[in-house]
Design a protein around this motif. Structure first.
Motif, PDB file in Angstrom:
ATOM      1  N   GLY A 157      11.053 -33.384   7.974  1.00  0.00           N
ATOM      2  CA  GLY A 157      10.005 -32.486   7.530  1.00  0.00           C
ATOM      3  C   GLY A 157       8.907 -32.359   8.554  1.00  0.00           C
ATOM      4  N   PRO A 158       7.948 -31.519   8.227  1.00  0.00           N
ATOM      5  CA  PRO A 158       6.879 -31.252   9.181  1.00  0.00           C
ATOM      6  C   PRO A 158       5.970 -32.443   9.341  1.00  0.00           C
ATOM      7  CG  PRO A 158       6.449 -30.171   7.093  1.00  0.00           C
ATOM      8  CD  PRO A 158       7.828 -30.771   7.007  1.00  0.00           C
ATOM      9  N   GLY A 159       5.384 -32.514  10.487  1.00  0.00           N
ATOM     10  CA  GLY A 159       4.469 -33.592  10.782  1.00  0.00           C
ATOM     11  C   GLY A 159       3.714 -33.265  12.042  1.00  0.00           C
ATOM     12  N   PRO A 160       2.977 -34.205  12.564  1.00  0.00           N
ATOM     13  CA  PRO A 160       2.190 -33.914  13.751  1.00  0.00           C
ATOM     14  C   PRO A 160       3.042 -33.629  14.978  1.00  0.00           C
ATOM     15  CG  PRO A 160       2.067 -36.246  13.208  1.00  0.00           C
ATOM     16  CD  PRO A 160       2.786 -35.563  12.083  1.00  0.00           C
ATOM     17  N   HIS A 161       4.320 -33.986  14.929  1.00  0.00           N
ATOM     18  CA  HIS A 161       5.196 -33.760  16.082  1.00  0.00           C
ATOM     19  C   HIS A 161       6.300 -32.780  15.748  1.00  0.00           C
ATOM     20  CE1 HIS A 161       3.045 -36.966  17.999  1.00  0.00           C
ATOM     21  NE2 HIS A 161       3.308 -37.764  16.998  1.00  0.00           N
ATOM     22  N   LEU A 202      -3.657 -46.976   5.440  1.00  0.00           N
ATOM     23  CA  LEU A 202      -4.590 -46.081   6.106  1.00  0.00           C
ATOM     24  C   LEU A 202      -3.925 -44.737   6.391  1.00  0.00           C
ATOM     25  CD1 LEU A 202      -7.361 -45.650   7.482  1.00  0.00           C
ATOM     26  CD2 LEU A 202      -6.333 -46.576   9.563  1.00  0.00           C
ATOM     27  N   HIS A 203      -2.699 -44.780   6.892  1.00  0.00           N
ATOM     28  CA  HIS A 203      -1.964 -43.551   7.202  1.00  0.00           C
ATOM     29  C   HIS A 203      -1.769 -42.703   5.947  1.00  0.00           C
ATOM     30  CE1 HIS A 203       0.817 -40.857   9.182  1.00  0.00           C
ATOM     31  NE2 HIS A 203       1.682 -41.078   8.215  1.00  0.00           N
ATOM     32  N   LYS A 204      -1.359 -43.353   4.854  1.00  0.00           N
ATOM     33  CA  LYS A 204      -1.160 -42.614   3.601  1.00  0.00           C
ATOM     34  C   LYS A 204      -2.464 -42.017   3.107  1.00  0.00           C
ATOM     35  CE  LYS A 204       2.979 -44.953   1.968  1.00  0.00           C
ATOM     36  NZ  LYS A 204       3.566 -45.821   0.948  1.00  0.00           N
ATOM     37  N   ASP A 221      -3.154 -38.069   2.457  1.00  0.00           N
ATOM     38  CA  ASP A 221      -3.646 -37.576   1.166  1.00  0.00           C
ATOM     39  C   ASP A 221      -4.930 -36.776   1.355  1.00  0.00           C
ATOM     40  OD1 ASP A 221      -1.526 -38.783  -0.130  1.00  0.00           O
ATOM     41  OD2 ASP A 221      -2.688 -40.522  -0.818  1.00  0.00           O
ATOM     42  N   GLN A 222      -5.790 -37.264   2.236  1.00  0.00           N
ATOM     43  CA  GLN A 222      -7.052 -36.586   2.493  1.00  0.00           C
ATOM     44  C   GLN A 222      -6.808 -35.212   3.130  1.00  0.00           C
ATOM     45  OE1 GLN A 222      -9.701 -38.755   5.100  1.00  0.00           O
ATOM     46  NE2 GLN A 222     -11.484 -38.057   3.959  1.00  0.00           N
ATOM     47  N   ARG A 223      -5.870 -35.146   4.079  1.00  0.00           N
ATOM     48  CA  ARG A 223      -5.551 -33.858   4.713  1.00  0.00           C
ATOM     49  C   ARG A 223      -5.009 -32.873   3.682  1.00  0.00           C
ATOM     50  NH1 ARG A 223      -2.199 -36.166   9.631  1.00  0.00           N
ATOM     51  NH2 ARG A 223      -3.861 -37.324  10.613  1.00  0.00           N
ATOM     52  N   LYS A 224      -4.134 -33.361   2.813  1.00  0.00           N
ATOM     53  CA  LYS A 224      -3.549 -32.501   1.794  1.00  0.00           C
ATOM     54  C   LYS A 224      -4.644 -31.971   0.872  1.00  0.00           C
ATOM     55  CE  LYS A 224       0.004 -32.404  -1.780  1.00  0.00           C
ATOM     56  NZ  LYS A 224       1.022 -33.159  -2.502  1.00  0.00           N
ATOM     57  N   SER A 225      -5.548 -32.845   0.464  1.00  0.00           N
ATOM     58  CA  SER A 225      -6.650 -32.452  -0.407  1.00  0.00           C
ATOM     59  C   SER A 225      -7.529 -31.404   0.270  1.00  0.00           C
ATOM     60  CB  SER A 225      -7.473 -33.683  -0.762  1.00  0.00           C
ATOM     61  OG  SER A 225      -8.622 -33.323  -1.483  1.00  0.00           O
ATOM     62  N   GLN A 226      -7.820 -31.605   1.547  1.00  0.00           N
ATOM     63  CA  GLN A 226      -8.649 -30.645   2.277  1.00  0.00           C
ATOM     64  C   GLN A 226      -7.957 -29.292   2.392  1.00  0.00           C
ATOM     65  OE1 GLN A 226      -9.544 -32.647   5.954  1.00  0.00           O
ATOM     66  NE2 GLN A 226     -11.331 -33.679   5.098  1.00  0.00           N
ATOM     67  N   MET A 227      -6.652 -29.309   2.634  1.00  0.00           N
ATOM     68  CA  MET A 227      -5.914 -28.052   2.728  1.00  0.00           C
ATOM     69  C   MET A 227      -5.944 -27.303   1.400  1.00  0.00           C
ATOM     70  SD  MET A 227      -4.884 -27.446   5.760  1.00  0.00           S
ATOM     71  CE  MET A 227      -3.625 -26.214   5.512  1.00  0.00           C
TER      72      MET A 227
END
Length: 147
Positions: free
Chosen positions: A31-35, A85-87, A91-97
């Motif tokens: 799936g999608p990710g930073p790379h 921390l990674h999770k 979660d924070q990125r998803k919430s912001q999106m």
């Protein structure tokens, strides 16, 4: 004192080397990710990463079983904290999106109340052209997701 510095330097070096080797062998989720897109392989668990690092240090530093157990416990603690921390960051990125999307939709509704039908159609065409340009640009960038 010098022995302590040398042992500390070796410890840090072995950890760094162990994780450098680990990162080349790490299996990433699909799936999608930073790379971009990844294969369907799984990322190693904190326990697996801690064991690999402790095993590598045992071989390189000739650790006793007691030392290896302590090193494993320390590595496991760090790996678990890093995973948490990674999770949390994901979660924070998803919430912001989601929040951004809500703001954009709310703004679009308000904009449609201001514009007449003809202007709304022109605005929609502008958005579509913008999406197409972004898609074309992303297709020309190396390492960017396609689709």
């Amino acid at each position: 004192m010098k022995k302590l510095l040398i042992i500390t330097a070796l410890f840090v070096g072995v950890l760094t080397t162990g994780f450098a080797q680990d990162s080349t062998q790490r299996k990433r989720p699909a799936g999608p990710g930073p790379h971009g897109q990844h294969s369907a392989q799984q990322m190693k668990t904190p326990e697996e990463r801690a064991k690999m690092s402790a095993d590598a240090m045992e071989k390189r530093l000739n650790l006793s079983q007691e030392q290896k157990d302590k090193v494993y416990a320390l590595n496991l603690e760090r790996a678990q904290k890093m995973e948490k921390l990674h999770k949390s960051e994901m979660d924070q990125r998803k919430s912001q999106m989601e929040k951004r999307k809500e703001i954009m939709m709310e703004s679009e509704k308000k904009m449609n109340k201001i514009l007449n039908e003809e202007q709304q159609k022109a605005m929609e065409e502008m958005k579509q052209k913008s999406k197409e340009r972004m898609k074309q640009r992303s297709e020309h960038r190396p390492g960017m997701r396609k689709g």
